[in-house]
Design an enzyme around this catalytic site. Structure first.
Site, PDB file in Angstrom:
ATOM      1  N   ARG A  30      41.058 -18.304   9.671  1.00 27.34           N
ATOM      2  CA  ARG A  30      39.827 -17.767  10.257  1.00 27.34           C
ATOM      3  C   ARG A  30      40.093 -16.435  10.967  1.00 27.34           C
ATOM      4  O   ARG A  30      39.300 -15.505  10.857  1.00 27.34           O
ATOM      5  CB  ARG A  30      39.219 -18.790  11.223  1.00 27.34           C
ATOM      6  CG  ARG A  30      38.564 -19.909  10.468  1.00 27.34           C
ATOM      7  CD  ARG A  30      38.050 -21.048  11.340  1.00 27.34           C
ATOM      8  NE  ARG A  30      37.296 -21.964  10.468  1.00 27.34           N
ATOM      9  CZ  ARG A  30      36.633 -23.026  10.888  1.00 27.34           C
ATOM     10  NH1 ARG A  30      36.613 -23.341  12.159  1.00 27.34           N
ATOM     11  NH2 ARG A  30      35.978 -23.779  10.030  1.00 27.34           N
ATOM     12  N   TYR A  75      33.138 -17.682   3.731  1.00 31.33           N
ATOM     13  CA  TYR A  75      34.234 -18.655   3.553  1.00 31.33           C
ATOM     14  C   TYR A  75      35.018 -18.927   4.838  1.00 31.33           C
ATOM     15  O   TYR A  75      34.792 -18.319   5.855  1.00 31.33           O
ATOM     16  CB  TYR A  75      35.127 -18.323   2.370  1.00 31.33           C
ATOM     17  CG  TYR A  75      35.873 -17.003   2.312  1.00 31.33           C
ATOM     18  CD1 TYR A  75      36.133 -16.224   3.411  1.00 31.33           C
ATOM     19  CD2 TYR A  75      36.362 -16.566   1.072  1.00 31.33           C
ATOM     20  CE1 TYR A  75      36.842 -15.054   3.303  1.00 31.33           C
ATOM     21  CE2 TYR A  75      37.071 -15.384   0.946  1.00 31.33           C
ATOM     22  CZ  TYR A  75      37.320 -14.632   2.078  1.00 31.33           C
ATOM     23  OH  TYR A  75      38.020 -13.474   1.958  1.00 31.33           O
ATOM     24  N   GLU A  76      35.919 -19.905   4.743  1.00 25.90           N
ATOM     25  CA  GLU A  76      36.651 -20.407   5.925  1.00 25.90           C
ATOM     26  C   GLU A  76      35.702 -20.869   7.024  1.00 25.90           C
ATOM     27  O   GLU A  76      35.953 -20.662   8.214  1.00 25.90           O
ATOM     28  CB  GLU A  76      37.607 -19.340   6.487  1.00 25.90           C
ATOM     29  CG  GLU A  76      38.669 -18.845   5.553  1.00 25.90           C
ATOM     30  CD  GLU A  76      39.552 -19.943   4.988  1.00 25.90           C
ATOM     31  OE1 GLU A  76      39.652 -21.010   5.611  1.00 25.90           O
ATOM     32  OE2 GLU A  76      40.110 -19.726   3.910  1.00 25.90           O
ATOM     33  N   GLY A  77      34.621 -21.487   6.622  1.00 24.47           N
ATOM     34  CA  GLY A  77      33.610 -21.920   7.585  1.00 24.47           C
ATOM     35  C   GLY A  77      32.586 -20.820   7.741  1.00 24.47           C
ATOM     36  O   GLY A  77      32.872 -19.775   8.345  1.00 24.47           O
ATOM     37  N   GLN A 113      30.978 -21.383  12.554  1.00 22.81           N
ATOM     38  CA  GLN A 113      31.794 -20.816  13.637  1.00 22.81           C
ATOM     39  C   GLN A 113      31.036 -20.898  14.958  1.00 22.81           C
ATOM     40  O   GLN A 113      31.611 -21.220  16.005  1.00 22.81           O
ATOM     41  CB  GLN A 113      32.139 -19.345  13.343  1.00 22.81           C
ATOM     42  CG  GLN A 113      32.853 -19.108  12.025  1.00 22.81           C
ATOM     43  CD  GLN A 113      34.180 -19.818  11.920  1.00 22.81           C
ATOM     44  OE1 GLN A 113      34.908 -19.930  12.907  1.00 22.81           O
ATOM     45  NE2 GLN A 113      34.496 -20.331  10.743  1.00 22.81           N
TER      46      GLN A 113
END
Lengths: 597, 597
Positions: free
Chosen positions: A295, A439-441, A446
């Site tokens: 992240r 992406y990555e959450g 977040q």
């Protein structure tokens, strides 16, 4: 064709003057990482990025990756550039020397992530994923697995992936269907389909090491029943060469909006042999080791792409002649003035400059705190640093990628119609930057992480790591006449952040939907205030250095002071909007029946 | 695959209940255009858009246009769809019956522009450019030219273009180099290169009629020396069939970020035969006839693409199961809740709904005022309507396309990783919507038009067309208990708009750079307040209709009231931010030397 120049002067200012990178060399194990050595390494990294990676960015986008019968080919030049990257030992820059790494501080590879993403975001995906996989293996895998995989991965000879998402689940990993069945030899047989697997298949390395989330037969339902496995493309032989092909195949490469030179794969696991990493059912914990580092890396992507987009917008604004300055002709010898004379063009350039330089300082600070929490002798300091990183991770990920995308869009806008034409490269920055918000959450996730997890954690302890030092620094700045014009507006914005925190914590406790409703406004306020804090720090340093007759870079320091002023006057007021929206609560969001949309 | 449904219920509400489209049928010449007829036509238009145009949107994007030796081919199916469009007489919908048009109000074709752009923005470019060219010819060309070109163009058999931009100039047309030399027969020989020519070459029509800006040999420098010419691809024969090929060739088709099925051409004019439209050196005036209509059309593009993106975001949010509601499980029978239960998803959907519905009302109002200023018997009313349209044109163009793009981006975000994959179609909306912020005058230019031209025009007379009725309506609403929660915040925002107007007018007079520095903030404030006004109008109507026991669409009316509330509480506060930024003035923008960027 777009240009890219690693912003070394600004990097040096942030690392040396603002953040005191020297403190890292005082940590045990990092004694060699003197400020001089760090800058020397980054100068070398800059050469790699400018000379090898950036020239492949446009061509890589045009060519994309090709897929045929399970084989994926990266665009022309990628293999050669990757070989240079491996030869330079860049993959192991901050990796453990026990497994062949160079053992340098994370801060150095963190800065390098910005540079690589500025030069070529697609290319950077391949080493980036390996980096995440190395971290997970190092922290959670058995010594035997470490010995087998880490040296090859740290050398860059084998690459890594993170296999999380499935067609029906991304955010909600509790729903995954991939299964792992124990075999007699202590290994497992993995079966299932994973999608959106970056670097899932490619032609850059001899082997690809997949880290796969799957469920054991006796797994509890939901995220508490997920385990993590290592599944290599080729099963390593005894002497650690790629051996027999494992039961994992790339089924397709996605056709995407951007980062087209990064192979995003559908991966089919068909009784593939894998080994458990960490304990059964504890895979989510290991995954978060990868995810948190990833992240922050994605935040650096937002910064990197914003920086290169800004650089090209500036170059064009100085070069393109169009119209005359409203304040009177500036270039009478030319048929028109360069568009940088126009206030609205300036506004876009200043916004980009103020965001990228402020975000750089904040991002590097968070990166340095990783080194502190891993190496500092004092456990109290370690804990503080870890708290700080945990708190800022969702802010860096979401705010940097949102504002990074906005910067790419406004930078494209400076080019007028040319910005829409592929050849000029500006629209690629927009398409590439877009994925970092997803992406990555996704950034909404977040924001939920910030208000739902980080804010209440340990009774607000993480927040205090940010609020207390900022409060103290602001109070001191309010007493300094030269700083008050900067500290004043920031003090008010900080007050709104504190007030919003109290409201969200209080309302969210009674009604979680209220915290959810406030989350994106809250994260944006947090990002603006945090970057504002960095501008206060930077302006203080710039004023001091300028007062010390540092005439060598007087223009640079003057630029810092003026950009800080712009940030406080023109960008920070967004806090007012987000605060008012947040304070209005969540009722108007939830009032409609689904059918009324 | 994405869906598109023409928002007929909302269109009917806006036209009939909010704007009283019935008043148009009371204008001389529009007697037949009763509300019923208008809705019947729009229902037919909806069918064309949903069934013929929308299914070609994704395939058109994937295939794009192809170029070979001067010949341009549109994607598969475009020719057939265009033929249907022509057969239906759609090109002539609001065109002059004297030349074969149907003579319906502009409002009808204005609404149709939204629908066509929602269904297929690339396709809509072809008829859209013809529309602009018809307008310019109708207003400025000689009767002979009108008789020769208008019937064919109004029938859709021949298409049109606007040839303005050259490689070195877009915004600053005073710099154009294309030359026109008089020939003995009263025609001209045009030579030069034009770029970014939408529909410059294609295979949809028998002939293409270029409207070309060029300079006569004796032309004064700058924009006062530009003339407008008609340059057909094929010179018409005596009986008006396409005759000999003229000296104009497509040199290339641009490779763009989006609207890939719209052929964006480099056009080379090599002693091409052309005829002067209007007076020599007065081409800019004629061009603005095209441009102003085109700018409103581009605003409709922003609205159209935002609407289709929103519709697909809603469909996905109801369908996609991921996570559980923070307020307690909503769909226990499913493995997870649909994501529409999550407050942050709602926030994005509500923002999209509030923008698109508010913008629809505002856009259609402006469209109706075109009919009023063309047809109303009272010259005072005509003047008022023309002022209103002139004032709102840059607001509709810039605010609708900025917010339209933002809507496309947040709608894509709802899809998570799937939104980034081409197949799902969401990323196309983002790429397509992006151009609308750039062409027909980049949005920064619209903002300058608003503060530099429209604001001071006739001592602020244009502004009064907006401020006075809004003031009156707000004052009345403040006395109505059921409206005060909406009118209250809007009243404050309106006060800020008025205050900003005074400041910009005053500062800008002394220092034009200050007006330039304020322009984009000012336009955004204007857009938000104008859309807020529409929400006040809509909520008033919705409350009245609901009180009259209009149970048939009770849910629809209730949705209006709740969306108005959301707009006032969550979106309108952006005015606070923009106002504070504007009030900070322009000094911080201009303080840096160009070298300090």
């Amino acid at each position: 064709m777009p240009i890219y120049k690693a912003p070394l002067e600004d990097i040096g200012f942030v690392l040396n003057d603002v953040l005191d990178i020297g403190q890292i060399a005082r940590l045990p194990g990092y004694e060699d990482a003197t400020p001089d050595l760090v800058m020397t390494i980054l100068e070398e990294a800059a050469k790699l990025c400018e000379n090898e990676l950036q020239p492949l960015n446009r061509s890589g986008d045009e060519e994309g990756c090709t897929y045929e019968n399970g084989v994926v080919r990266t665009p022309k030049g990628f293999k050669e550039a990757y070989d240079r990257y491996v030869e330079g030992g860049w993959q192991g820059l901050s990796a453990d020397p026990e497994y062949g790494g160079q053992g340098l501080p994370h801060t150095v590879s963190f800065v390098m992530e910005e540079l690589m993403n500025g030069a070529n975001m697609s290319f950077s995906m391949y080493p980036g994923l390996t980096h995440g996989a190395i971290n997970a293996i190092k922290v959670h895998a058995s010594d035997e697995l470490k010995r087998r995989y880490l040296p090859k991965m740290i050398a860059g000879e084998w690459s890594g992936t993170m296999c999380l998402t499935e067609p029906h689940c991304g955010t909600d990993l509790g729903l995954i269907k991939t299964r792992a069945v124990p075999a007699d030899d202590g290994s497992y047989r993995i079966t299932g389909t994973k999608i959106f697997i970056s670097a899932g298949e490619h032609d850059l390395t001899q082997n690809i090491i997949h880290l796969v989330l799957a469920k054991l037969p006796d797994a509890p339902a939901g995220t508490k029943g997920i385990s993590l496995f290592i599944v290599p493309k080729f099963l390593p032989t005894e002497d650690n060469r790629p051996g027999p092909r494992n039961g994992v195949m790339c089924g397709a490469v996605e056709h995407k909006m951007g980062i087209k030179a990064s192979a995003t794969c559908v991966m089919n696991f068909d009784e593939a042999t894998g080994w458990l990493v960490g304990e059964p059912h504890k895979g989510m914990r290991a995954m978060f080791t990868m995810m948190n580092a990833a992240r922050l890396g994605v935040g650096m992507q937002g910064l990197g792409v914003a920086t290169v987009a800004y650089q090209n917008a500036v170059a064009y604004a100085k070069d393109r002649l169009q119209g005359r300055s409203l304040g009177g002709t500036k270039a009478p010898e030319q048929p028109a003035d360069p568009i940088i004379v126009h206030p609205d063009v300036r506004k876009n350039l200043m916004t980009a400059k103020a965001f990228t330089e402020g975000a750089r300082a904040l991002g590097y600070w968070v990166g340095m705190m990783i080194d502190v929490y891993e190496k500092h002798p004092d456990p109290r300091v370690r804990q503080e640093a870890e708290d700080f990183v945990a708190l800022l991770t969702p802010v860096v990920k979401a705010y940097f990628t949102d504002a990074g995308f906005e910067t790419a869009v406004t930078s494209q806008q400076m080019y007028g119609g040319h910005g829409y034409i592929r050849e000029w490269g500006m629209e690629q920055f927009v398409r590439d930057a877009r994925i970092a918000m997803i992406y990555e959450g996704a950034n909404g996730i977040q924001a939920l992480d910030l208000v739902g997890r980080k804010m209440p954690q340990n009774m607000g302890r993480l927040l205090r790591r940010f609020f207390h030092p900022m409060q103290a620094e602001l109070a001191a700045a309010m007493d300094e006449p030269a700083l008050i014009e900067f500290a004043g507006p920031l003090f008010k914005a900080f007050g709104k952040l504190q007030q919003a925190t109290a409201i969200v914590a209080q309302k969210g406790m009674a009604k979680p939907d209220e915290a959810g409703a406030a989350s994106t406004d809250y994260l944006r306020i947090f990002g603006l205030v945090a970057v504002g804090w960095m501008w206060l720090k930077m302006v203080k340093v710039a004023q001091q250095k300028a007062a010390n007759d540092d005439t060598a870079n007087a223009a640079f320091l003057d630029g810092k002071v003026k950009t800080a002023r712009f940030f406080m006057q023109k960008m920070l007021p967004e806090v007012d909007f987000r605060f008012k929206s947040l304070m209005a609560g969540g009722k108007t969001l939830m009032d409609l029946d689904a059918a009324q949309f």
